[in-house]
Design an enzyme around this catalytic site. Sequence first.
Site, mmCIF file in Angstrom:
data_model
loop_
_atom_site.group_PDB
_atom_site.id
_atom_site.type_symbol
_atom_site.label_atom_id
_atom_site.label_comp_id
_atom_site.label_asym_id
_atom_site.label_seq_id
_atom_site.Cartn_x
_atom_site.Cartn_y
_atom_site.Cartn_z
ATOM 1 N N GLY A 193 39.467 39.380 51.951
ATOM 2 C CA GLY A 193 38.714 38.377 50.825
ATOM 3 C C GLY A 193 37.659 39.333 50.236
ATOM 4 C CG ASP A 194 33.936 41.805 49.465
ATOM 5 O OD1 ASP A 194 34.386 42.184 48.430
ATOM 6 O OD2 ASP A 194 32.858 42.150 50.023
ATOM 7 C CG LEU A 195 41.106 45.082 51.113
ATOM 8 C CD1 LEU A 195 40.259 45.481 52.364
ATOM 9 C CD2 LEU A 195 42.485 44.789 51.536
ATOM 10 C CG ASN A 199 34.098 46.357 52.102
ATOM 11 O OD1 ASN A 199 33.299 46.760 52.446
ATOM 12 N ND2 ASN A 199 33.956 44.989 51.485
#
Length: 290
Positions: A193-195, A199
């Site tokens: 979801g926030d790749l 991250n």
Amino acid sequence: MAALRRERVEELLGDGARVASIADLGSSHAWTLHRVSLDGGGELFVKAAPDQAGVFAAEAAGLRWLAAGGGAEPPVPEVVAADEHMLVLPWLPTAAPTARAAERFGRELAAMHAASPPAAYGASWEGFIADLPLDNTLVEGAWPGWYAERRLAPFLRRGASDLGPDGVRLVERVIEGIDALAGPPEPPARVHGDLWSGNVLWTDGRAMVIDPAAHGGHRETDLAMLALFGAPHLDRVVAAYDEAAALADGWRERVPLHQLHPLLVHVALFGAGYRSRTVEAARAALASAG
């Protein structure tokens, strides 16, 4: 930067853990970052803040959920401990990204997306991206409407003043036309979801994902996010992913659609400096419909 008290870390870890030293690593958003060495060996990574109950709980829940359904070797670190003030993970030594590690990451990401697929889009916990709330309302319907209502529209409202009327109207057109832009139907996948590349932590022979905004979502979202700010050996990651779990026709043309949400998040966090990229993504998403 507030000092991290070793007594608090020891209390959270329990089982007689003793902290030998704490190295402060700076800060990110509302929290501080630390490297903790334990008596007898072993190192930990700690995020700490006076009150981040929702954020740390969401991150811990997301990591555990990704690991629980992520195939034989999910690229997800263990959650050592968490409470409303701290999140504790293993310390993962970094290494230079290699083509072989990238290929392994592509395969493991495909397995994580596919293993134990969730029944709905969203998640059972309150969501956050950075320190902004995410609407994780579970929806068993189709992805396009969920994405438009739960991801695009809330951040369009947050960033409207920086996008200006023309920018707002472009994103509204994407929302209105989402069914035609979304491509073939896909079942929910366990997505990070926030790749973005920051991250993805490259360690010895593989990559691990951290700081998730995990939820049941569209698997193309994670691949689009990897491309947003450039990830090492991205072509190898994608090729290995596609070999393990073939992507639907037209996925490259849909990358701007999936990047639109994180770009709107950046407008909400950092202001008009991200307006032009957001507008470009909206235009490209609309153009993909032919």
